[in-house]
Design a protein around this motif. Structure first.
Motif, PDB file in Angstrom:
ATOM      1  N   GLU A   1       0.950  -1.123  -0.420  1.00  0.00           N
ATOM      2  CA  GLU A   1      -0.227   0.112  -0.047  1.00  0.00           C
ATOM      3  C   GLU A   1       0.792   0.977   0.086  1.00  0.00           C
ATOM      4  N   TYR A   2       0.443   1.995  -0.969  1.00  0.00           N
ATOM      5  CA  TYR A   2       1.220   3.204  -1.392  1.00  0.00           C
ATOM      6  C   TYR A   2       0.231   4.815  -0.862  1.00  0.00           C
ATOM      7  N   VAL A   3       1.073   5.342   0.359  1.00  0.00           N
ATOM      8  CA  VAL A   3       0.488   6.499   0.810  1.00  0.00           C
ATOM      9  C   VAL A   3       0.792   7.448   0.442  1.00  0.00           C
ATOM     10  N   CYS A   4       0.126   8.555  -0.771  1.00  0.00           N
ATOM     11  CA  CYS A   4       0.699   9.391  -0.549  1.00  0.00           C
ATOM     12  C   CYS A   4      -0.385  11.175  -1.350  1.00  0.00           C
ATOM     13  N   ARG A   5      -0.012  12.353  -1.498  1.00  0.00           N
ATOM     14  CA  ARG A   5      -0.626  13.623  -1.626  1.00  0.00           C
ATOM     15  C   ARG A   5      -1.437  13.455  -2.825  1.00  0.00           C
ATOM     16  N   TRP A   6      -0.772  12.881  -3.794  1.00  0.00           N
ATOM     17  CA  TRP A   6      -0.985  13.408  -5.192  1.00  0.00           C
ATOM     18  C   TRP A   6      -1.300  11.979  -5.980  1.00  0.00           C
ATOM     19  N   LEU A   7      -1.679  11.679  -7.231  1.00  0.00           N
ATOM     20  CA  LEU A   7      -2.138  10.698  -7.759  1.00  0.00           C
ATOM     21  C   LEU A   7      -2.562  10.739  -9.605  1.00  0.00           C
ATOM     22  N   VAL A   8      -0.907  10.091  -9.519  1.00  0.00           N
ATOM     23  CA  VAL A   8      -1.383  10.754 -11.013  1.00  0.00           C
ATOM     24  C   VAL A   8      -0.854   9.058 -12.094  1.00  0.00           C
ATOM     25  N   VAL A   9      -2.988   9.179 -12.981  1.00  0.00           N
ATOM     26  CA  VAL A   9      -2.663   8.111 -13.467  1.00  0.00           C
ATOM     27  C   VAL A   9      -2.266   8.803 -14.907  1.00  0.00           C
ATOM     28  N   ALA A  10      -1.092   7.789 -15.432  1.00  0.00           N
ATOM     29  CA  ALA A  10      -0.657   7.196 -16.781  1.00  0.00           C
ATOM     30  C   ALA A  10      -0.489   5.762 -16.801  1.00  0.00           C
ATOM     31  N   THR A  11      -1.922   5.384 -16.898  1.00  0.00           N
ATOM     32  CA  THR A  11      -2.530   4.305 -17.667  1.00  0.00           C
ATOM     33  C   THR A  11      -2.701   4.144 -19.102  1.00  0.00           C
ATOM     34  N   GLY A  12      -2.872   5.447 -19.578  1.00  0.00           N
ATOM     35  CA  GLY A  12      -3.618   5.730 -20.715  1.00  0.00           C
ATOM     36  C   GLY A  12      -4.509   5.352 -21.564  1.00  0.00           C
ATOM     37  N   GLU A  13      -4.767   5.207 -22.319  1.00  0.00           N
ATOM     38  CA  GLU A  13      -5.565   4.964 -23.315  1.00  0.00           C
ATOM     39  C   GLU A  13      -5.832   3.522 -23.870  1.00  0.00           C
ATOM     40  N   ASN A  14      -4.958   2.797 -23.643  1.00  0.00           N
ATOM     41  CA  ASN A  14      -4.735   1.897 -24.612  1.00  0.00           C
ATOM     42  C   ASN A  14      -3.994   0.601 -23.684  1.00  0.00           C
ATOM     43  N   ALA A  15      -4.952   0.123 -22.819  1.00  0.00           N
ATOM     44  CA  ALA A  15      -4.626  -0.338 -21.249  1.00  0.00           C
ATOM     45  C   ALA A  15      -4.760  -2.177 -21.284  1.00  0.00           C
ATOM     46  N   GLU A  16      -6.209  -2.039 -22.114  1.00  0.00           N
ATOM     47  CA  GLU A  16      -6.610  -3.283 -22.156  1.00  0.00           C
ATOM     48  C   GLU A  16      -7.625  -3.672 -24.162  1.00  0.00           C
ATOM     49  N   ALA A  17      -6.728  -4.737 -24.090  1.00  0.00           N
ATOM     50  CA  ALA A  17      -6.831  -4.790 -25.028  1.00  0.00           C
ATOM     51  C   ALA A  17      -8.819  -5.139 -25.448  1.00  0.00           C
ATOM     52  N   VAL A  18      -9.376  -4.258 -26.888  1.00  0.00           N
ATOM     53  CA  VAL A  18     -10.782  -4.725 -27.249  1.00  0.00           C
ATOM     54  C   VAL A  18     -11.435  -5.943 -28.087  1.00  0.00           C
ATOM     55  N   VAL A  19     -11.617  -6.907 -27.546  1.00  0.00           N
ATOM     56  CA  VAL A  19     -12.048  -7.947 -27.981  1.00  0.00           C
ATOM     57  C   VAL A  19     -13.643  -8.203 -27.739  1.00  0.00           C
ATOM     58  N   PRO A  20     -14.446  -7.795 -29.165  1.00  0.00           N
ATOM     59  CA  PRO A  20     -15.801  -7.511 -29.605  1.00  0.00           C
ATOM     60  C   PRO A  20     -16.722  -8.950 -29.469  1.00  0.00           C
ATOM     61  N   GLU A  21     -17.982  -8.838 -29.447  1.00  0.00           N
ATOM     62  CA  GLU A  21     -18.492  -9.956 -29.313  1.00  0.00           C
ATOM     63  C   GLU A  21     -18.793 -10.172 -31.068  1.00  0.00           C
ATOM     64  N   ILE A  22     -18.589 -11.462 -31.130  1.00  0.00           N
ATOM     65  CA  ILE A  22     -19.091 -11.790 -32.293  1.00  0.00           C
ATOM     66  C   ILE A  22     -19.874 -13.456 -32.346  1.00  0.00           C
ATOM     67  N   LYS A  23     -20.777 -13.374 -33.016  1.00  0.00           N
ATOM     68  CA  LYS A  23     -21.638 -14.250 -33.110  1.00  0.00           C
ATOM     69  C   LYS A  23     -21.234 -15.708 -33.751  1.00  0.00           C
ATOM     70  N   GLY A  24     -20.957 -16.749 -32.969  1.00  0.00           N
ATOM     71  CA  GLY A  24     -20.384 -18.151 -34.219  1.00  0.00           C
ATOM     72  C   GLY A  24     -18.731 -17.519 -33.457  1.00  0.00           C
ATOM     73  N   MET A  25     -18.506 -16.912 -33.052  1.00  0.00           N
ATOM     74  CA  MET A  25     -16.700 -16.825 -32.639  1.00  0.00           C
ATOM     75  C   MET A  25     -16.427 -17.844 -32.367  1.00  0.00           C
ATOM     76  N   ALA A  26     -16.871 -18.280 -31.525  1.00  0.00           N
ATOM     77  CA  ALA A  26     -16.600 -19.925 -30.918  1.00  0.00           C
ATOM     78  C   ALA A  26     -16.249 -20.840 -31.292  1.00  0.00           C
ATOM     79  N   ASP A  27     -17.349 -21.100 -32.711  1.00  0.00           N
ATOM     80  CA  ASP A  27     -16.730 -22.133 -33.071  1.00  0.00           C
ATOM     81  C   ASP A  27     -16.123 -21.857 -34.713  1.00  0.00           C
ATOM     82  N   PHE A  28     -15.898 -21.192 -34.941  1.00  0.00           N
ATOM     83  CA  PHE A  28     -14.624 -20.738 -35.801  1.00  0.00           C
ATOM     84  C   PHE A  28     -13.106 -22.223 -35.818  1.00  0.00           C
ATOM     85  N   ARG A  29     -13.291 -22.534 -36.289  1.00  0.00           N
ATOM     86  CA  ARG A  29     -11.720 -23.394 -36.441  1.00  0.00           C
ATOM     87  C   ARG A  29     -10.463 -23.251 -36.710  1.00  0.00           C
ATOM     88  N   GLY A  30     -10.301 -21.993 -36.921  1.00  0.00           N
ATOM     89  CA  GLY A  30      -9.040 -21.164 -38.139  1.00  0.00           C
ATOM     90  C   GLY A  30      -8.171 -20.767 -35.983  1.00  0.00           C
TER      91      GLY A  30
END
Length: 425
Positions: free
Chosen positions: A150-179
Motif C-alpha cells: 500500500e502506497y500512501v501519497c498526497r498526489w496521484l497521477v494516472v498514466a495508464t493511458g487510453e490503450n491499457a486493455e485490448a478490446v475483443v468484440p463479441e461476434i456471433k459464432g466466433m467460438a465455433d470458428f476452427r481457424g
C-alpha cells in the motif's frame, strides 16, 4: 502532512480488514504515478526536474510494455519524430523521420536512464482511493508473488493511458470458428499466414497496416470496414500531413483546413468510396476533436486495396467453422481472423472515483485541454486523445501544478516546525 495526520492514518491502516499484517505500507512524499509507459515517464521526468520526487508503479516487468510486448514488428511512429518526443529530450539526430518500434523503445529506455526513473515493476494496482479523513491517496497493489503493498501519497497521477486493455468484440459464432483468432496485441508479423486467407476486423491504422504486412508475407487479407473512415496520405506537398495541418490551423479555421486535406487526398488517392472506403460527413480534424477517432495515415495499404490484393467487406453477421457470413449475405471461408479492434482505458477497474474519470469508458469526463486535473490531487497524463504530443503537454501541466502545491506545503510545514521549535525553546 502533519504528525497527527500520519498517526491517524496508521490507526486506520491497522484496522483495515482488506489487508493482513504482512502488507507493506510505504509513505510517498511526492506523487505516485501509475504506469511506466511514455506518459508515466514524461510525468516522472518533469517532476524530477522541478525537485519533486515520485514513485512509478508498473504492472509489467519493463517500461513501455505495450510497445515492447504488444505491437507488430513493422510498426513505426505515425507522426514525425519532433511531434513524438518527450519533454526535455529530443530524438537522436540520426533517427529517421518516422522511428521504428525498436528505435522508439530504445529512446524511452535512454529517457528513463537520463532522468533516473526507476519504476517499481510487477505491481498490479488493485485499487486507488482517496481517504477523505486524512486527505491522502491510498494505492493498493499486488506483486508477482502475491505480496501486498500500500502506497500512501498526497498526489496521484494516472498514466495508464487510453490503450491499457485490448478490446475483443463479441461476434456471433466466433467460438465455433476452427481457424486461428488473435488480437493485434498478439500479432508480430505475417510469416505464419503465408498463402492463407486472413480476415482483419477493424479499419484503423493498425488494421490497415496489418493488412499491408500480410500482403508482404504473401497472405490473402480481407478487411472489415464497418463505418466510414478518413484515409489521408502520411505526407503531402513534401511535408508530413500532421505537421502541415498544425501549421495551417494557426491561420485558418478547422473546417477550411479539413477541406484542404480532403481535396489533397482526393487528388492523391481519388475517390476512396469507389473502392469501399466511404468518408465521414465531418472532416478528419473536426471528427478527431469531437470523437477522438483518428484518421488513417496511409503507408501503402490503399494501393493494395486498389489492386485487389486486399479485399473490403462490410460488418460480420456470424461466424461458423471456417465460414464468415457478412451483413450483405455473402459467405466466405477464412483460415484466420485478426482483431484490429483497438484498446481501451482500464481505470474503472481500479480507480475508486467517478468524478474525473467516466465509469463507462475510463476516460476523463472533461475534454482536452481541461481533462488533466481532477479533485484532491488527482491528475491524468496521456488521456487527451492527442498521442505522445498530448502526453508531453499533460506531463508539463501536471508537474507545474504539483510543484506549486509542493512548495506551498513545504513552506507551511517549515513554518509549523519553526513555531514548534520556538515554543520548546
Amino acid at each position: 502532512m502533519t504528525i497527527s495526520c500520519l498517526r491517524e492514518l496508521q490507526g486506520k491502516m491497522a484496522n483495515d480488514p482488506h489487508f493482513t499484517g504482512s502488507t507493506r505500507r510505504v509513505w510517498v512524499p511526492g506523487p505516485v504515478i501509475i504506469g511506466a509507459g511514455p506518459s508515466g515517464l514524461a510525468a516522472a521526468a518533469c517532476l524530477k526536474e522541478k525537485g519533486v520526487p515520485s514513485v512509478v508503479l508498473e504492472r509489467s516487468n519493463c517500461i513501455a510494455s505495450l510497445w515492447q510486448n504488444k505491437t507488430y514488428d513493422r510498426l513505426r511512429l505515425h507522426l514525425p519524430k519532433k511531434f513524438c518526443e518527450l519533454p526535455m529530450m529530443p530524438f537522436p539526430e540520426d533517427y529517421p523521420e518516422y522511428p521504428s518500434k525498436q528505435q522508439f523503445v530504445e529512446y524511452l529506455e535512454n529517457y528513463a536512464k537520463r532522468f533516473g526513473i526507476m519504476p517499481v515493476f510487477e505491481q498490479e494496482v488493485e485499487s486507488a482511493e482517496y481517504d477523505e479523513c486524512v486527505g491522502l491517496w491510498r494505492v493498493k497493489s499486488v506483486g508477482l508473488k502475491g505480496e501486498e503493498m500500500e502506497y500512501v501519497c498526497r498526489w496521484l497521477v494516472v498514466a495508464t493511458g487510453e490503450n491499457a486493455e485490448a478490446v475483443v468484440p463479441e461476434i456471433k459464432g466466433m467460438a465455433d470458428f476452427r481457424g486461428e483468432v488473435r488480437h493485434t496485441s498478439e500479432y508480430k508479423n505475417g510469416s505464419r499466414f503465408s498463402g492463407k486467407k486472413v480476415l482483419v476486423v477493424g479499419s484503423g491504422n493498425s488494421g490497415m497496416e496489418v493488412c499491408l504486412d500480410l500482403c508482404n508475407y504473401n497472405a490473402h487479407p480481407s478487411l472489415i470496414v464497418r463505418d466510414s473512415v478518413h484515409v489521408l496520405p502520411r505526407e503531402m506537398l513534401g511535408r508530413s500531413t500532421f505537421g502541415l495541418s498544425m501549421w495551417l490551423l494557426k491561420w485558418l479555421p478547422i473546417r477550411l483546413v479539413d477541406r484542404f486535406l480532403l481535396i489533397m487526398s482526393w487528388l492523391i488517392f481519388g475517390d476512396t468510396a469507389s473502392f469501399g472506403l466511404e468518408r465521414p460527413k465531418v472532416g478528419p480534424l473536426e471528427l478527431k476533436g469531437k470523437t477522438g477517432k483518428t484518421p488513417v495515415l496511409d503507408v501503402g495499404t490503399l494501393a493494395k486495396i486498389k489492386s485487389g490484393d486486399i479485399k473490403i467487406h462490410p460488418s460480420i453477421q456470424s461466424v461458423g467453422n471456417h465460414d464468415v457470413r457478412f451483413v450483405n449475405g455473402r459467405v466466405e471461408k477464412f483460415d484466420a481472423i485478426i482483431l484490429a479492434t483497438g484498446y481501451r482505458s482500464n481505470t474503472p477497474s481500479w480507480l475508486k472515483e467517478n468524478q474525473m474519470f467516466s465509469e463507462k469508458d475510463g476516460m476523463p469526463r472533461k475534454t482536452f485541454p481541461q481533462g488533466w486535473k481532477g479533485d484532491y490531487g488527482l491528475y491524468a497524463v496521456g488521456f487527451s486523445r492527442r498521442g505522445l504530443f498530448g502526453s508531453s503537454m499533460d506531463a508539463k501541466r501536471v508537474s507545474e501544478d504539483i510543484e506549486r502545491l509542493w512548495k506551498a506545503e513545504a513552506k507551511q510545514l517549515s513554518k509549523t516546525i519553526g513555531r514548534s521549535f520556538s515554543l520548546q525553546c
